[in-house]
Design an enzyme around this catalytic site. Structure first.
Site, short mmCIF file in Angstrom:
data_model
loop_
_atom_site.label_atom_id
_atom_site.label_comp_id
_atom_site.label_asym_id
_atom_site.label_seq_id
_atom_site.Cartn_x
_atom_site.Cartn_y
_atom_site.Cartn_z
N THR A 75 0.85 -1.20 0.00
CA THR A 75 0.00 0.00 0.00
C THR A 75 0.88 1.25 0.00
O THR A 75 0.69 2.17 -0.79
CB THR A 75 -0.94 0.01 1.23
OG1 THR A 75 -1.77 -1.15 1.17
CG2 THR A 75 -1.80 1.25 1.27
N ASN A 159 -5.46 -9.60 -7.58
CA ASN A 159 -5.58 -10.26 -6.28
C ASN A 159 -6.84 -11.08 -6.13
O ASN A 159 -6.87 -12.04 -5.37
CB ASN A 159 -5.48 -9.23 -5.15
CG ASN A 159 -6.38 -8.05 -5.34
OD1 ASN A 159 -6.30 -7.34 -6.35
ND2 ASN A 159 -7.27 -7.81 -4.40
N SER A 207 5.25 -6.70 -1.29
CA SER A 207 4.71 -6.85 0.06
C SER A 207 5.19 -8.17 0.65
O SER A 207 4.94 -9.23 0.06
CB SER A 207 3.17 -6.85 0.01
OG SER A 207 2.64 -7.14 1.28
N HIS A 209 4.30 -9.88 3.32
CA HIS A 209 3.38 -10.85 3.94
C HIS A 209 2.59 -11.67 2.94
O HIS A 209 1.81 -12.56 3.32
CB HIS A 209 2.44 -10.16 4.95
CG HIS A 209 1.34 -9.34 4.37
ND1 HIS A 209 0.08 -9.84 4.19
CD2 HIS A 209 1.29 -8.06 3.95
CE1 HIS A 209 -0.70 -8.89 3.68
NE2 HIS A 209 0.01 -7.80 3.52
N CYS A 332 -17.16 -5.94 2.44
CA CYS A 332 -17.97 -5.42 3.53
C CYS A 332 -17.53 -4.00 3.87
O CYS A 332 -16.42 -3.79 4.34
CB CYS A 332 -17.84 -6.30 4.77
SG CYS A 332 -18.35 -7.97 4.44
C1 LIG Z 1 -2.53 -6.43 -5.53
C2 LIG Z 1 -2.34 -5.88 -4.15
N1 LIG Z 1 -1.82 -4.65 -4.00
C3 LIG Z 1 -1.61 -4.13 -2.79
C4 LIG Z 1 -1.93 -4.81 -1.65
C5 LIG Z 1 -1.67 -4.18 -0.31
O1 LIG Z 1 -0.54 -4.74 0.26
P1 LIG Z 1 -0.11 -4.47 1.78
O2 LIG Z 1 -1.00 -5.32 2.62
O3 LIG Z 1 1.32 -4.90 1.84
O4 LIG Z 1 -0.26 -3.02 2.03
C6 LIG Z 1 -2.47 -6.08 -1.75
C7 LIG Z 1 -2.90 -6.83 -0.54
O5 LIG Z 1 -3.98 -7.33 -0.45
C8 LIG Z 1 -2.68 -6.64 -3.04
O6 LIG Z 1 -3.20 -7.86 -3.18
#
Ligand SMILES: Cc1ncc(COP(=O)(O)O)c(C=O)c1O
Length: 386
Positions: A75, A159, A207, A209, A332
Protein backbone atom coordinates in the site's frame (compact mmCIF):
# COMPACT_ATOMS: atom_id res chain seq x y z
CA UNK A 1 -11.36 -26.61 15.43
CA UNK A 2 -9.05 -24.85 12.99
CA UNK A 3 -10.54 -23.88 9.64
CA UNK A 4 -8.79 -25.06 6.50
CA UNK A 5 -6.74 -22.09 5.29
CA UNK A 6 -7.43 -21.10 1.68
CA UNK A 7 -6.72 -17.39 1.91
CA UNK A 8 -3.00 -17.14 1.08
CA UNK A 9 -3.72 -14.20 -1.24
CA UNK A 10 -4.92 -12.22 1.79
CA UNK A 11 -1.84 -13.10 3.79
CA UNK A 12 0.56 -15.97 4.31
CA UNK A 13 1.89 -17.35 7.56
CA UNK A 14 5.53 -16.48 8.20
CA UNK A 15 7.80 -19.35 7.16
CA UNK A 16 9.50 -20.80 10.28
CA UNK A 17 12.90 -20.14 8.65
CA UNK A 18 11.91 -16.49 8.29
CA UNK A 19 10.73 -16.32 11.89
CA UNK A 20 14.09 -17.66 13.03
CA UNK A 21 16.02 -14.97 11.14
CA UNK A 22 13.71 -12.28 12.52
CA UNK A 23 14.01 -13.50 16.10
CA UNK A 24 17.78 -13.08 15.88
CA UNK A 25 17.29 -9.34 15.35
CA UNK A 26 15.25 -8.47 18.42
CA UNK A 27 16.81 -8.98 21.83
CA UNK A 28 19.89 -7.80 23.71
CA UNK A 29 21.82 -10.93 22.75
CA UNK A 30 20.79 -10.47 19.11
CA UNK A 31 21.18 -7.96 16.29
CA UNK A 32 18.90 -5.26 17.77
CA UNK A 33 20.87 -2.12 16.92
CA UNK A 34 19.72 0.83 14.86
CA UNK A 35 21.02 0.39 11.31
CA UNK A 36 21.54 4.15 11.12
CA UNK A 37 23.91 4.17 14.15
CA UNK A 38 27.28 4.78 12.57
CA UNK A 39 29.39 5.03 15.70
CA UNK A 40 29.39 1.44 17.02
CA UNK A 41 29.27 -2.22 16.20
CA UNK A 42 25.55 -2.64 17.07
CA UNK A 43 24.67 -0.22 14.31
CA UNK A 44 27.11 -1.68 11.80
CA UNK A 45 25.80 -5.20 12.36
CA UNK A 46 22.20 -4.09 11.99
CA UNK A 47 23.10 -2.22 8.82
CA UNK A 48 24.72 -5.38 7.52
CA UNK A 49 21.48 -7.33 8.12
CA UNK A 50 19.49 -4.63 6.31
CA UNK A 51 21.87 -4.70 3.36
CA UNK A 52 21.74 -8.51 3.22
CA UNK A 53 17.94 -8.28 3.01
CA UNK A 54 18.21 -5.61 0.34
CA UNK A 55 20.51 -7.81 -1.73
CA UNK A 56 18.27 -10.87 -1.29
CA UNK A 57 15.23 -8.97 -2.56
CA UNK A 58 17.24 -7.35 -5.36
CA UNK A 59 18.46 -10.81 -6.43
CA UNK A 60 14.90 -12.12 -6.56
CA UNK A 61 13.91 -9.22 -8.83
CA UNK A 62 17.07 -9.04 -10.94
CA UNK A 63 17.62 -5.53 -9.58
CA UNK A 64 20.53 -3.57 -8.16
CA UNK A 65 20.30 -3.42 -4.34
CA UNK A 66 20.51 0.38 -4.62
CA UNK A 67 17.16 0.30 -6.42
CA UNK A 68 15.28 -1.09 -3.39
CA UNK A 69 13.45 1.36 -1.09
CA UNK A 70 12.00 -0.13 2.10
CA UNK A 71 8.38 0.70 2.91
CA UNK A 72 5.70 -0.67 5.24
CA UNK A 73 4.06 -2.77 2.50
CA UNK A 74 2.59 -2.62 -0.96
CA UNK A 75 0.00 0.00 0.00
CA UNK A 76 2.76 2.42 0.93
CA UNK A 77 4.87 1.40 -2.07
CA UNK A 78 1.96 2.13 -4.40
CA UNK A 79 1.36 5.50 -2.74
CA UNK A 80 5.05 6.40 -3.00
CA UNK A 81 5.17 5.33 -6.65
CA UNK A 82 2.05 7.19 -7.77
CA UNK A 83 2.05 10.27 -5.58
CA UNK A 84 5.84 10.50 -5.56
CA UNK A 85 6.00 10.44 -9.35
CA UNK A 86 3.18 12.95 -9.90
CA UNK A 87 4.30 15.36 -7.16
CA UNK A 88 7.84 15.44 -8.54
CA UNK A 89 6.50 16.32 -11.99
CA UNK A 90 4.11 18.93 -10.56
CA UNK A 91 6.93 20.58 -8.64
CA UNK A 92 9.01 20.76 -11.80
CA UNK A 93 6.17 22.24 -13.87
CA UNK A 94 2.92 23.34 -12.17
CA UNK A 95 1.14 23.86 -15.51
CA UNK A 96 1.96 20.58 -17.23
CA UNK A 97 -1.06 18.37 -18.05
CA UNK A 98 -0.64 14.95 -16.43
CA UNK A 99 -2.34 11.72 -17.45
CA UNK A 100 -2.23 8.28 -15.78
CA UNK A 101 -3.36 4.99 -17.28
CA UNK A 102 -4.44 2.27 -14.87
CA UNK A 103 -7.24 -0.28 -14.76
CA UNK A 104 -10.63 -0.57 -13.10
CA UNK A 105 -9.61 -3.83 -11.39
CA UNK A 106 -6.53 -2.58 -9.53
CA UNK A 107 -6.33 -2.96 -5.76
CA UNK A 108 -7.73 -0.05 -3.75
CA UNK A 109 -4.13 0.80 -2.91
CA UNK A 110 -3.88 2.02 -6.52
CA UNK A 111 -7.44 3.25 -7.12
CA UNK A 112 -7.54 5.44 -4.02
CA UNK A 113 -4.21 7.23 -4.67
CA UNK A 114 -5.38 7.78 -8.28
CA UNK A 115 -8.61 9.36 -7.04
CA UNK A 116 -6.59 11.48 -4.61
CA UNK A 117 -4.28 12.66 -7.39
CA UNK A 118 -7.25 13.57 -9.56
CA UNK A 119 -8.75 15.62 -6.75
CA UNK A 120 -5.55 17.33 -5.58
CA UNK A 121 -3.43 17.69 -8.72
CA UNK A 122 -6.05 17.65 -11.48
CA UNK A 123 -4.49 14.51 -12.92
CA UNK A 124 -6.56 12.88 -15.62
CA UNK A 125 -6.87 9.13 -15.02
CA UNK A 126 -7.95 6.54 -17.60
CA UNK A 127 -9.29 3.32 -16.08
CA UNK A 128 -8.99 0.46 -18.56
CA UNK A 129 -11.82 -2.07 -18.39
CA UNK A 130 -10.99 -5.78 -18.37
CA UNK A 131 -12.49 -8.28 -20.78
CA UNK A 132 -14.91 -10.88 -19.41
CA UNK A 133 -11.81 -13.06 -18.86
CA UNK A 134 -10.39 -10.49 -16.43
CA UNK A 135 -7.47 -9.57 -18.69
CA UNK A 136 -6.24 -6.10 -19.53
CA UNK A 137 -4.74 -6.27 -23.02
CA UNK A 138 -1.55 -4.36 -23.88
CA UNK A 139 -3.36 -3.00 -26.94
CA UNK A 140 -5.74 -1.16 -24.59
CA UNK A 141 -2.75 0.67 -23.13
CA UNK A 142 -1.58 1.56 -26.64
CA UNK A 143 -5.01 3.01 -27.44
CA UNK A 144 -5.18 5.03 -24.22
CA UNK A 145 -1.63 6.41 -24.47
CA UNK A 146 -1.45 10.21 -25.02
CA UNK A 147 1.27 12.82 -25.29
CA UNK A 148 0.59 13.89 -21.70
CA UNK A 149 0.62 10.31 -20.28
CA UNK A 150 3.29 10.29 -17.58
CA UNK A 151 2.55 7.06 -15.76
CA UNK A 152 1.07 3.64 -16.50
CA UNK A 153 0.25 1.56 -13.43
CA UNK A 154 -0.98 -2.02 -13.77
CA UNK A 155 -0.91 -5.01 -11.46
CA UNK A 156 0.98 -8.15 -12.44
CA UNK A 157 -1.45 -10.61 -10.82
CA UNK A 158 -4.98 -9.58 -9.95
CA UNK A 159 -5.58 -10.26 -6.28
CA UNK A 160 -9.13 -11.53 -6.74
CA UNK A 161 -8.98 -13.43 -10.01
CA UNK A 162 -5.31 -14.37 -10.23
CA UNK A 163 -5.26 -13.24 -13.87
CA UNK A 164 -1.82 -12.19 -15.13
CA UNK A 165 -1.15 -9.03 -17.14
CA UNK A 166 1.40 -9.24 -19.95
CA UNK A 167 3.65 -6.57 -18.42
CA UNK A 168 6.56 -7.11 -20.82
CA UNK A 169 4.24 -6.34 -23.76
CA UNK A 170 3.02 -3.16 -22.02
CA UNK A 171 6.62 -2.12 -21.38
CA UNK A 172 7.49 -2.70 -25.02
CA UNK A 173 4.72 -0.28 -26.02
CA UNK A 174 6.33 2.37 -23.84
CA UNK A 175 9.79 2.00 -25.40
CA UNK A 176 9.25 5.10 -27.50
CA UNK A 177 7.21 6.96 -24.92
CA UNK A 178 8.52 8.78 -21.84
CA UNK A 179 5.77 7.51 -19.48
CA UNK A 180 6.95 5.51 -16.46
CA UNK A 181 5.70 1.98 -15.93
CA UNK A 182 4.73 1.03 -12.38
CA UNK A 183 3.58 -2.46 -11.50
CA UNK A 184 1.85 -3.57 -8.33
CA UNK A 185 3.46 -6.98 -7.92
CA UNK A 186 2.11 -7.72 -4.43
CA UNK A 187 0.52 -10.97 -5.58
CA UNK A 188 3.36 -11.99 -7.89
CA UNK A 189 6.64 -11.54 -6.04
CA UNK A 190 8.00 -14.87 -4.85
CA UNK A 191 5.32 -16.76 -6.78
CA UNK A 192 6.54 -16.37 -10.34
CA UNK A 193 9.80 -15.29 -11.98
CA UNK A 194 9.96 -11.49 -12.13
CA UNK A 195 12.96 -9.71 -13.53
CA UNK A 196 12.66 -5.94 -13.60
CA UNK A 197 14.97 -5.61 -16.61
CA UNK A 198 13.44 -8.43 -18.65
CA UNK A 199 9.99 -6.95 -17.89
CA UNK A 200 11.13 -3.38 -18.51
CA UNK A 201 9.43 -1.81 -15.49
CA UNK A 202 10.49 1.41 -13.77
CA UNK A 203 8.73 0.96 -10.42
CA UNK A 204 7.55 -2.25 -8.74
CA UNK A 205 5.69 -2.71 -5.45
CA UNK A 206 6.46 -5.59 -3.08
CA UNK A 207 4.71 -6.85 0.06
CA UNK A 208 6.47 -9.35 2.34
CA UNK A 209 3.38 -10.85 3.94
CA UNK A 210 2.17 -12.22 0.63
CA UNK A 211 5.20 -14.49 0.31
CA UNK A 212 5.80 -15.89 3.81
CA UNK A 213 7.48 -12.79 5.22
CA UNK A 214 6.11 -10.63 8.03
CA UNK A 215 3.35 -8.04 7.78
CA UNK A 216 4.33 -4.38 7.93
CA UNK A 217 7.26 -4.49 5.54
CA UNK A 218 7.50 -4.08 1.80
CA UNK A 219 9.57 -2.35 -0.80
CA UNK A 220 9.44 -0.23 -3.89
CA UNK A 221 11.86 -1.00 -6.69
CA UNK A 222 12.91 2.34 -8.22
CA UNK A 223 14.92 2.21 -11.46
CA UNK A 224 18.26 4.01 -11.31
CA UNK A 225 19.03 4.26 -15.02
CA UNK A 226 17.46 6.37 -16.27
CA UNK A 227 17.04 7.76 -12.78
CA UNK A 228 13.49 8.35 -11.63
CA UNK A 229 12.63 11.27 -9.41
CA UNK A 230 10.07 10.57 -6.71
CA UNK A 231 8.84 13.11 -4.16
CA UNK A 232 9.10 11.65 -0.65
CA UNK A 233 5.81 10.94 1.09
CA UNK A 234 7.32 10.51 4.57
CA UNK A 235 9.84 13.12 5.68
CA UNK A 236 12.32 12.69 8.49
CA UNK A 237 15.94 11.68 8.69
CA UNK A 238 16.45 11.25 4.95
CA UNK A 239 16.71 7.46 5.06
CA UNK A 240 16.43 5.41 1.89
CA UNK A 241 18.10 8.09 -0.24
CA UNK A 242 15.59 10.66 0.96
CA UNK A 243 12.65 8.75 -0.49
CA UNK A 244 11.34 7.22 2.72
CA UNK A 245 12.48 8.38 6.15
CA UNK A 246 12.19 6.41 9.37
CA UNK A 247 14.38 4.00 11.34
CA UNK A 248 14.67 0.80 9.36
CA UNK A 249 13.03 -2.25 10.96
CA UNK A 250 15.95 -4.67 10.93
CA UNK A 251 13.95 -7.74 11.92
CA UNK A 252 11.27 -7.08 9.30
CA UNK A 253 13.80 -6.44 6.56
CA UNK A 254 15.89 -9.50 7.48
CA UNK A 255 12.65 -11.52 7.41
CA UNK A 256 11.66 -10.18 4.00
CA UNK A 257 15.15 -10.94 2.73
CA UNK A 258 15.02 -14.53 3.97
CA UNK A 259 11.56 -14.94 2.43
CA UNK A 260 13.00 -13.68 -0.87
CA UNK A 261 15.96 -16.08 -0.60
CA UNK A 262 13.64 -19.04 0.00
CA UNK A 263 11.34 -17.99 -2.85
CA UNK A 264 14.24 -17.74 -5.29
CA UNK A 265 15.43 -21.22 -4.35
CA UNK A 266 12.07 -22.98 -4.17
CA UNK A 267 9.68 -21.07 -6.44
CA UNK A 268 9.74 -23.39 -9.44
CA UNK A 269 9.02 -26.61 -7.58
CA UNK A 270 6.60 -24.90 -5.22
CA UNK A 271 4.48 -23.30 -7.91
CA UNK A 272 4.20 -26.62 -9.76
CA UNK A 273 3.02 -28.32 -6.58
CA UNK A 274 0.53 -25.56 -5.82
CA UNK A 275 -0.75 -25.47 -9.40
CA UNK A 276 -1.48 -29.21 -9.21
CA UNK A 277 -3.36 -28.72 -5.93
CA UNK A 278 -5.27 -25.77 -7.39
CA UNK A 279 -6.27 -27.90 -10.39
CA UNK A 280 -7.32 -30.72 -8.08
CA UNK A 281 -9.49 -28.26 -6.16
CA UNK A 282 -11.11 -27.00 -9.36
CA UNK A 283 -11.72 -30.54 -10.58
CA UNK A 284 -13.38 -31.41 -7.28
CA UNK A 285 -15.56 -28.29 -7.24
CA UNK A 286 -16.76 -29.01 -10.76
CA UNK A 287 -18.75 -31.84 -9.24
CA UNK A 288 -21.12 -29.15 -7.91
CA UNK A 289 -23.89 -28.03 -10.30
CA UNK A 290 -23.85 -24.43 -11.46
CA UNK A 291 -20.22 -23.65 -10.58
CA UNK A 292 -18.25 -21.33 -12.85
CA UNK A 293 -14.63 -20.26 -13.02
CA UNK A 294 -14.07 -16.50 -12.90
CA UNK A 295 -11.16 -15.12 -14.87
CA UNK A 296 -9.03 -16.55 -17.67
CA UNK A 297 -8.57 -20.33 -17.45
CA UNK A 298 -4.86 -20.33 -18.39
CA UNK A 299 -3.39 -16.84 -18.03
CA UNK A 300 -3.48 -16.81 -14.24
CA UNK A 301 -1.27 -17.47 -11.28
CA UNK A 302 -0.79 -20.97 -9.89
CA UNK A 303 -2.33 -20.28 -6.51
CA UNK A 304 -5.66 -18.55 -7.23
CA UNK A 305 -9.06 -20.09 -7.94
CA UNK A 306 -12.06 -17.78 -8.14
CA UNK A 307 -15.44 -19.45 -8.60
CA UNK A 308 -19.13 -18.53 -8.36
CA UNK A 309 -22.07 -20.74 -7.54
CA UNK A 310 -25.45 -20.17 -9.18
CA UNK A 311 -28.59 -20.30 -7.05
CA UNK A 312 -27.02 -19.74 -3.64
CA UNK A 313 -27.08 -16.60 -1.53
CA UNK A 314 -23.49 -15.38 -1.24
CA UNK A 315 -23.77 -14.06 2.29
CA UNK A 316 -25.37 -17.23 3.60
CA UNK A 317 -22.81 -19.32 1.69
CA UNK A 318 -19.90 -17.56 3.36
CA UNK A 319 -21.52 -17.66 6.79
CA UNK A 320 -22.08 -21.41 6.39
CA UNK A 321 -18.52 -22.13 5.28
CA UNK A 322 -17.03 -21.84 8.72
CA UNK A 323 -14.64 -24.76 8.21
CA UNK A 324 -12.99 -23.28 5.13
CA UNK A 325 -11.24 -19.89 5.32
CA UNK A 326 -11.74 -18.24 1.90
CA UNK A 327 -12.43 -14.73 0.62
CA UNK A 328 -15.85 -13.80 -0.66
CA UNK A 329 -16.99 -11.89 -3.71
CA UNK A 330 -18.41 -9.23 -1.44
CA UNK A 331 -16.67 -6.29 0.11
CA UNK A 332 -17.97 -5.42 3.53
CA UNK A 333 -18.11 -1.68 4.04
CA UNK A 334 -19.40 -0.21 7.28
CA UNK A 335 -23.06 -0.39 6.40
CA UNK A 336 -23.46 -2.33 3.19
CA UNK A 337 -22.21 -5.52 1.61
CA UNK A 338 -21.32 -4.59 -1.96
CA UNK A 339 -20.51 -7.11 -4.67
CA UNK A 340 -16.80 -7.15 -5.60
CA UNK A 341 -16.00 -4.38 -8.10
CA UNK A 342 -13.59 -6.75 -9.83
CA UNK A 343 -16.23 -9.42 -10.41
CA UNK A 344 -18.71 -6.72 -11.49
CA UNK A 345 -16.12 -5.32 -13.93
CA UNK A 346 -15.82 -8.68 -15.69
CA UNK A 347 -19.58 -8.74 -16.17
CA UNK A 348 -20.92 -10.90 -13.33
CA UNK A 349 -24.42 -10.22 -12.03
CA UNK A 350 -24.70 -8.98 -8.42
CA UNK A 351 -25.90 -12.47 -7.41
CA UNK A 352 -22.97 -14.32 -8.99
CA UNK A 353 -20.51 -11.77 -7.68
CA UNK A 354 -21.87 -12.13 -4.14
CA UNK A 355 -21.69 -15.91 -4.53
CA UNK A 356 -18.05 -15.69 -5.62
CA UNK A 357 -15.40 -17.43 -3.56
CA UNK A 358 -11.66 -16.86 -3.89
CA UNK A 359 -9.62 -19.86 -2.88
CA UNK A 360 -5.90 -19.15 -2.66
CA UNK A 361 -3.41 -21.88 -1.89
CA UNK A 362 0.14 -21.78 -0.63
CA UNK A 363 3.25 -23.39 0.79
CA UNK A 364 1.49 -25.28 3.54
CA UNK A 365 -1.62 -26.45 1.64
CA UNK A 366 -1.87 -30.24 1.38
CA UNK A 367 -3.82 -32.64 -0.79
CA UNK A 368 -5.84 -33.59 2.30
CA UNK A 369 -6.76 -29.91 2.80
CA UNK A 370 -7.97 -29.71 -0.80
CA UNK A 371 -10.06 -32.86 -0.57
CA UNK A 372 -11.57 -31.77 2.74
CA UNK A 373 -12.40 -28.33 1.30
CA UNK A 374 -14.09 -29.88 -1.75
CA UNK A 375 -16.17 -32.12 0.49
CA UNK A 376 -17.17 -29.25 2.78
CA UNK A 377 -18.06 -26.79 -0.01
CA UNK A 378 -20.06 -29.51 -1.77
CA UNK A 379 -21.93 -30.29 1.44
CA UNK A 380 -22.68 -26.64 2.21
CA UNK A 381 -23.81 -25.66 -1.32
CA UNK A 382 -25.98 -28.78 -1.59
CA UNK A 383 -27.55 -28.14 1.80
CA UNK A 384 -28.26 -24.48 1.03
CA UNK A 385 -29.90 -25.37 -2.25
CA UNK A 386 -31.76 -28.26 -0.64
C1 LIG B 1 -2.53 -6.43 -5.53
C2 LIG B 1 -2.34 -5.88 -4.15
N1 LIG B 1 -1.82 -4.65 -4.00
C3 LIG B 1 -1.61 -4.13 -2.79
C4 LIG B 1 -1.93 -4.81 -1.65
C5 LIG B 1 -1.67 -4.18 -0.31
O1 LIG B 1 -0.54 -4.74 0.26
P1 LIG B 1 -0.11 -4.47 1.78
O2 LIG B 1 -1.00 -5.32 2.62
O3 LIG B 1 1.32 -4.90 1.84
O4 LIG B 1 -0.26 -3.02 2.03
C6 LIG B 1 -2.47 -6.08 -1.75
C7 LIG B 1 -2.90 -6.83 -0.54
O5 LIG B 1 -3.98 -7.33 -0.45
C8 LIG B 1 -2.68 -6.64 -3.04
O6 LIG B 1 -3.20 -7.86 -3.18
Amino acid sequence: MKALYFDYAATTPVDPRVAEVMTACLTLDGNFGNPASRSHRYGWQAEQAVETGRRQLADLLGADPREIVWTSGATESNNLALKGCIEALREADPERPLHIITSAIEHKAILDPCAWLSAHYQVDVTYLQPGSDGLIQPQQVAEALRDDTVLVSLMVVNNELGTVTDIAAVAALLNDHPACLHVDAAQAVGKMPLDVNALGVDLLSVSAHKFYGPKGIGALYVRREPQLKLAAQIHGGGHERGMRSGTLATHQIAGLGEAARIAAAEMDAESERIRALRDRLWLGLQGIDGVQLNGHAQQRSANHLNVSFAAVDGEILLASLMKVAVSSGSACNSATVAPSYVLKAIGLSDELAHAGLRFSLGRFTTEEDVDAAVAEVTRVVTTLRG
